[in-house]
Design a protein around this motif. Structure first.
Motif, PDB file in Angstrom:
ATOM      1  N   PRO A   1       0.949  -0.654  -0.327  1.00  0.00           N
ATOM      2  CA  PRO A   1       0.165  -0.327  -0.257  1.00  0.00           C
ATOM      3  C   PRO A   1       1.050   1.346   0.007  1.00  0.00           C
ATOM      4  O   PRO A   1       0.682   2.023  -0.395  1.00  0.00           O
ATOM      5  CB  PRO A   1      -1.103   0.245   0.951  1.00  0.00           C
ATOM      6  CG  PRO A   1      -0.662  -1.911   1.709  1.00  0.00           C
ATOM      7  CD  PRO A   1       0.762  -2.205   1.043  1.00  0.00           C
ATOM      8  N   ALA A   2       1.482   1.249   0.871  1.00  0.00           N
ATOM      9  CA  ALA A   2       2.844   2.611   1.244  1.00  0.00           C
ATOM     10  C   ALA A   2       2.802   2.748  -0.678  1.00  0.00           C
ATOM     11  O   ALA A   2       3.874   3.823  -1.268  1.00  0.00           O
ATOM     12  CB  ALA A   2       3.885   2.396   2.066  1.00  0.00           C
ATOM     13  N   SER A   3       4.178   1.326  -1.594  1.00  0.00           N
ATOM     14  CA  SER A   3       4.346   1.530  -2.295  1.00  0.00           C
ATOM     15  C   SER A   3       3.214   2.820  -3.436  1.00  0.00           C
ATOM     16  O   SER A   3       3.766   2.942  -4.315  1.00  0.00           O
ATOM     17  CB  SER A   3       4.716   0.134  -3.035  1.00  0.00           C
ATOM     18  OG  SER A   3       6.053  -0.107  -1.934  1.00  0.00           O
TER      19      SER A   3
ATOM     20  N   VAL B   1       0.625   4.231  -2.939  1.00  0.00           N
ATOM     21  CA  VAL B   1       0.906   5.448  -3.470  1.00  0.00           C
ATOM     22  C   VAL B   1       1.719   6.055  -3.025  1.00  0.00           C
ATOM     23  O   VAL B   1       1.267   7.496  -3.681  1.00  0.00           O
ATOM     24  CB  VAL B   1       0.403   5.998  -1.382  1.00  0.00           C
ATOM     25  CG1 VAL B   1       0.459   7.476  -0.909  1.00  0.00           C
ATOM     26  CG2 VAL B   1      -0.743   4.974  -0.950  1.00  0.00           C
ATOM     27  N   VAL B   2       2.537   6.227  -2.955  1.00  0.00           N
ATOM     28  CA  VAL B   2       4.248   6.854  -3.679  1.00  0.00           C
ATOM     29  C   VAL B   2       4.000   6.585  -5.327  1.00  0.00           C
ATOM     30  O   VAL B   2       4.153   7.506  -5.878  1.00  0.00           O
ATOM     31  CB  VAL B   2       5.344   6.001  -2.932  1.00  0.00           C
ATOM     32  CG1 VAL B   2       6.075   6.792  -3.797  1.00  0.00           C
ATOM     33  CG2 VAL B   2       5.322   6.231  -1.621  1.00  0.00           C
ATOM     34  N   ALA B   3       3.661   5.368  -5.639  1.00  0.00           N
ATOM     35  CA  ALA B   3       3.395   5.643  -7.415  1.00  0.00           C
ATOM     36  C   ALA B   3       2.276   6.294  -8.326  1.00  0.00           C
ATOM     37  O   ALA B   3       3.011   6.619  -8.568  1.00  0.00           O
ATOM     38  CB  ALA B   3       3.633   4.040  -7.570  1.00  0.00           C
ATOM     39  N   MET B   4       1.374   5.907  -7.342  1.00  0.00           N
ATOM     40  CA  MET B   4      -0.016   6.191  -7.721  1.00  0.00           C
ATOM     41  C   MET B   4      -0.361   7.828  -7.606  1.00  0.00           C
ATOM     42  O   MET B   4      -1.634   8.339  -8.440  1.00  0.00           O
ATOM     43  CB  MET B   4      -1.104   5.621  -7.898  1.00  0.00           C
ATOM     44  CG  MET B   4      -1.260   4.334  -8.586  1.00  0.00           C
ATOM     45  SD  MET B   4      -0.362   4.505 -10.030  1.00  0.00           S
ATOM     46  CE  MET B   4       0.116   2.565 -10.096  1.00  0.00           C
TER      47      MET B   4
ATOM     48  N   LYS C   1       6.350  15.176  -5.626  1.00  0.00           N
ATOM     49  CA  LYS C   1       6.338  13.498  -4.868  1.00  0.00           C
ATOM     50  C   LYS C   1       7.893  13.256  -4.492  1.00  0.00           C
ATOM     51  O   LYS C   1       7.933  11.857  -3.914  1.00  0.00           O
ATOM     52  CB  LYS C   1       6.514  12.151  -6.704  1.00  0.00           C
ATOM     53  CG  LYS C   1       6.221  11.013  -5.641  1.00  0.00           C
ATOM     54  CD  LYS C   1       6.305  10.425  -7.364  1.00  0.00           C
ATOM     55  CE  LYS C   1       4.785  10.316  -7.788  1.00  0.00           C
ATOM     56  NZ  LYS C   1       4.525   9.127  -9.017  1.00  0.00           N
ATOM     57  N   TRP C   2       8.975  14.021  -4.955  1.00  0.00           N
ATOM     58  CA  TRP C   2      10.393  13.691  -4.679  1.00  0.00           C
ATOM     59  C   TRP C   2       9.807  14.095  -2.355  1.00  0.00           C
ATOM     60  O   TRP C   2      11.395  13.534  -2.018  1.00  0.00           O
ATOM     61  CB  TRP C   2      11.171  14.844  -5.441  1.00  0.00           C
ATOM     62  CG  TRP C   2      10.551  16.539  -4.837  1.00  0.00           C
ATOM     63  CD1 TRP C   2      10.476  16.703  -5.381  1.00  0.00           C
ATOM     64  CD2 TRP C   2      11.318  17.435  -3.615  1.00  0.00           C
ATOM     65  NE1 TRP C   2      10.254  18.796  -4.462  1.00  0.00           N
ATOM     66  CE2 TRP C   2      10.400  18.274  -3.183  1.00  0.00           C
ATOM     67  CE3 TRP C   2      12.127  17.151  -2.265  1.00  0.00           C
ATOM     68  CZ2 TRP C   2      10.552  18.789  -2.155  1.00  0.00           C
ATOM     69  CZ3 TRP C   2      12.412  17.711  -1.689  1.00  0.00           C
ATOM     70  CH2 TRP C   2      11.892  18.787  -1.240  1.00  0.00           C
ATOM     71  N   VAL C   3       8.824  14.376  -2.375  1.00  0.00           N
ATOM     72  CA  VAL C   3       9.284  14.865  -0.876  1.00  0.00           C
ATOM     73  C   VAL C   3       9.048  13.046  -0.009  1.00  0.00           C
ATOM     74  O   VAL C   3       9.368  12.972   1.053  1.00  0.00           O
ATOM     75  CB  VAL C   3       8.119  15.912  -0.128  1.00  0.00           C
ATOM     76  CG1 VAL C   3       8.171  15.990   1.526  1.00  0.00           C
ATOM     77  CG2 VAL C   3       9.120  17.582  -0.872  1.00  0.00           C
ATOM     78  N   LEU C   4       7.681  12.351  -0.926  1.00  0.00           N
ATOM     79  CA  LEU C   4       7.384  11.370  -0.334  1.00  0.00           C
ATOM     80  C   LEU C   4       8.880  10.107  -0.736  1.00  0.00           C
ATOM     81  O   LEU C   4       8.937   9.626   0.184  1.00  0.00           O
ATOM     82  CB  LEU C   4       6.549  10.742  -1.441  1.00  0.00           C
ATOM     83  CG  LEU C   4       5.025  11.644  -0.859  1.00  0.00           C
ATOM     84  CD1 LEU C   4       4.196  11.385  -2.232  1.00  0.00           C
ATOM     85  CD2 LEU C   4       4.706  11.334   0.814  1.00  0.00           C
TER      86      LEU C   4
ATOM     87  N   PHE D   1      13.266   7.378   1.650  1.00  0.00           N
ATOM     88  CA  PHE D   1      15.174   6.683   2.011  1.00  0.00           C
ATOM     89  C   PHE D   1      15.155   7.341   3.233  1.00  0.00           C
ATOM     90  O   PHE D   1      16.503   7.326   3.892  1.00  0.00           O
ATOM     91  CB  PHE D   1      15.627   7.772   0.992  1.00  0.00           C
ATOM     92  CG  PHE D   1      15.534   7.035  -0.959  1.00  0.00           C
ATOM     93  CD1 PHE D   1      16.750   6.282  -0.691  1.00  0.00           C
ATOM     94  CD2 PHE D   1      15.401   7.348  -1.574  1.00  0.00           C
ATOM     95  CE1 PHE D   1      16.270   5.266  -1.730  1.00  0.00           C
ATOM     96  CE2 PHE D   1      14.563   6.799  -2.586  1.00  0.00           C
ATOM     97  CZ  PHE D   1      15.978   5.691  -3.260  1.00  0.00           C
ATOM     98  N   LEU D   2      14.973   8.109   3.897  1.00  0.00           N
ATOM     99  CA  LEU D   2      14.946   8.406   5.063  1.00  0.00           C
ATOM    100  C   LEU D   2      15.095   7.698   6.621  1.00  0.00           C
ATOM    101  O   LEU D   2      16.868   8.162   6.832  1.00  0.00           O
ATOM    102  CB  LEU D   2      14.177   9.564   6.151  1.00  0.00           C
ATOM    103  CG  LEU D   2      13.731  10.715   7.192  1.00  0.00           C
ATOM    104  CD1 LEU D   2      15.399  11.032   6.761  1.00  0.00           C
ATOM    105  CD2 LEU D   2      13.382  11.428   7.280  1.00  0.00           C
TER     106      LEU D   2
END
Length: 306
Positions: free
Chosen positions: A105-107, A109-112, A118-121, A126-127
């Motif tokens: 689900p996290a992937s 959300v980030v992809a779609m 989007k770079w913030v996500l 990577f944080l």
């Protein structure tokens, strides 16, 4: 002219054959540096470790060059090692499945997402890699411990009067392992999701699919390479880890890596540590072989080539 063309045909075929052979030889020469490095830094250490497993432990970190099967006999007869191997497989499988359930689900959300930045996500994704693995693992002591955040909150809300035993057990090891592996799973799935042509999803919706049906018929199958790669990577990393169990696990909650660590540092038995390492390597090799047999290692390449 026709006869001349017929006579030149075998020469052309011969030239093509020679050219193909020359390309093959050139390809092998180009591979030689990589093969040499692979043999030097992978195969040679494994061979040395295998040889050590058949040597005699003289105690105090000393080894006698006397061939023996004592290390292997102890491995297969002592149930302590079987328990460690079973716990390693159980915790690794459970953590890998949880990573897949939480990471997809996290992937997605980030992809779609249509969020402009989007770079913030991705930065948040990577944080965790910017923080030491040991610090991330030890932080769970302040969350799950008797005086940790969860128990303090429960006592404040009068849910319980005594702290719950959430630390130094297998569940704590699983939580720490999932925390460690989750970014790897998300990244693998995200790469596959980013490579999906959005027009395919729109076409499915146009042909009458509901959003859930379009996900099952289009998105999920096309993202399987990344999901499979994440499953394999997370299982291998989980099975080879030992710090999480050492920090968050109790006396009976150890992984196979902890047994290798104890053999090296507590018992100073290099032959036994080498034997245990060979067994762990064999188990992970079997898992990778089964993956290659039923899923295919090519799925991993597809996941990163989109």
């Amino acid at each position: 002219m026709h006869a001349q063309a017929l006579s030149d045909a075998p020469l052309a075929r011969c030239s093509m054959t020679e050219l193909s052979a020359a390309r093959t030889r050139c390809g092998w020469w180009l591979l030689m540096p990589s093969v040499a490095l692979l043999g030097l830094f992978v195969m040679v250490p494994i061979a040395v470790m295998l040889a050590y497993s058949f040597l005699t432990d003289a105690g105090a970190g000393l080894v006698r060059a006397t061939p023996t099967l004592e290390n292997w006999s102890e491995l297969f007869t002592d149930p302590y090692y079987r328990i460690g191997l079973w716990q390693t497989v159980r915790v690794s499988c459970g953590a890998t499945v949880l990573c897949a359930l939480l990471g997809y689900p996290a992937s997605y959300v980030v992809a779609m997402t249509r969020f402009r930045h989007k770079w913030v996500l991705l930065l948040l994704l990577f944080l965790p890699f910017w923080i030491s693995f040991i610090i991330r693992t030890m932080s769970w002591i302040d969350v799950l411990g008797a005086q940790g955040a969860i128990n303090t909150l429960l006592r404040t809300l009068h849910v319980t009067s005594h702290p719950l035993p959430m630390l130094y057990n297998e569940a704590a090891v699983a939580v720490g392992t999932v925390h460690f592996l989750l970014p790897y799973m998300i990244l693998n799935i995200w790469v596959s999701l980013e490579g999906i042509d959005r027009n395919l999803i729109l076409a499915a919706r146009t042909l009458g699919c509901t959003p859930w049906r379009a996900f099952l018929e289009v998105t999920l199958p096309l993202s399987m390479p990344g999901l499979c790669a994440g499953l394999l990577l997370c299982f291998v990393l989980a099975a080879g880890s030992y710090l999480t169990a050492a920090i968050l696990g109790g006396p009976g909650n150890f992984m196979f890596g902890n047994l290798i660590y104890d053999a090296l540092n507590a018992e100073l038995s290099w032959p036994m540590a080498a034997t245990l390492s060979i067994i762990l390597l064999a188990v992970l090799g079997c898992v990778t072989g089964l993956y290659a047999r039923f899923i295919g290692l090519g799925q991993i390449y597809k996941g990163f080539s989109r």
